[in-house]
Design a protein around this motif. Structure first.
Motif, PDB file in Angstrom:
ATOM      1  N   ILE A   1       0.865  -1.175   0.000  1.00 39.01           N
ATOM      2  CA  ILE A   1       0.000   0.000   0.000  1.00 39.01           C
ATOM      3  C   ILE A   1       0.904   1.227   0.000  1.00 39.01           C
ATOM      4  O   ILE A   1       1.828   1.332   0.816  1.00 39.01           O
ATOM      5  N   TRP A   2       0.639   2.100  -0.953  1.00 41.34           N
ATOM      6  CA  TRP A   2       1.419   3.323  -1.126  1.00 41.34           C
ATOM      7  C   TRP A   2       0.545   4.529  -0.798  1.00 41.34           C
ATOM      8  O   TRP A   2      -0.667   4.482  -0.991  1.00 41.34           O
ATOM      9  N   PRO A   3       1.144   5.626  -0.334  1.00 35.63           N
ATOM     10  CA  PRO A   3       0.333   6.802  -0.021  1.00 35.63           C
ATOM     11  C   PRO A   3      -0.281   7.438  -1.267  1.00 35.63           C
ATOM     12  O   PRO A   3      -1.344   8.043  -1.202  1.00 35.63           O
ATOM     13  N   ASP A   4       0.416   7.280  -2.416  1.00 36.01           N
ATOM     14  CA  ASP A   4      -0.076   7.843  -3.668  1.00 36.01           C
ATOM     15  C   ASP A   4       0.725   7.245  -4.828  1.00 36.01           C
ATOM     16  O   ASP A   4       1.746   6.596  -4.631  1.00 36.01           O
ATOM     17  N   LYS A   5       0.247   7.464  -6.032  1.00 32.95           N
ATOM     18  CA  LYS A   5       0.892   6.911  -7.222  1.00 32.95           C
ATOM     19  C   LYS A   5       2.281   7.509  -7.430  1.00 32.95           C
ATOM     20  O   LYS A   5       3.203   6.821  -7.871  1.00 32.95           O
ATOM     21  N   GLU A   6       2.436   8.781  -7.116  1.00 27.58           N
ATOM     22  CA  GLU A   6       3.724   9.444  -7.285  1.00 27.58           C
ATOM     23  C   GLU A   6       4.819   8.747  -6.466  1.00 27.58           C
ATOM     24  O   GLU A   6       5.921   8.507  -6.963  1.00 27.58           O
TER      25      GLU A   6
END
Length: 89
Positions: free
Chosen positions: A44-49
């Protein structure tokens, strides 16, 4: 290193109940051989960037090339998914 590059959560799982499917299944997807099991993982990532920066680092950070992976990386699959529902207990 994924956490160092911003992953919020990493889940690594070992196949326990992997049924054979009629049309496709995990076993065929990875060309499972006798004596092997399927490993299923996600992050799980905070955002795509943040995710994309980590992916780009695999070309520039030599530590990725130095890693020993305990499986046949040629049979690995990966992709990105956009959450459409989330709930907690």
């Amino acid at each position: 290193m994924f956490k160092e590059y911003g992953a919020l959560q990493i889940m690594e799982t070992w196949g326990d109940q992997i049924p054979e499917g009629k049309h496709t299944d995990f076993n065929r997807a990875v060309a499972l051989k006798d004596g092997e099991s399927v490993c299923f993982s996600w992050m799980i990532w905070p955002d795509k960037e943040t995710h994309d920066k980590c992916g780009a680092s695999m070309q520039t950070d030599p530590r990725w090339q130095e890693m020993d992976i305990p499986f046949d990386g040629k049979r690995m699959m990966w992709g990105g998914f956009i959450p459409i529902f989330e709930d907690t207990a």
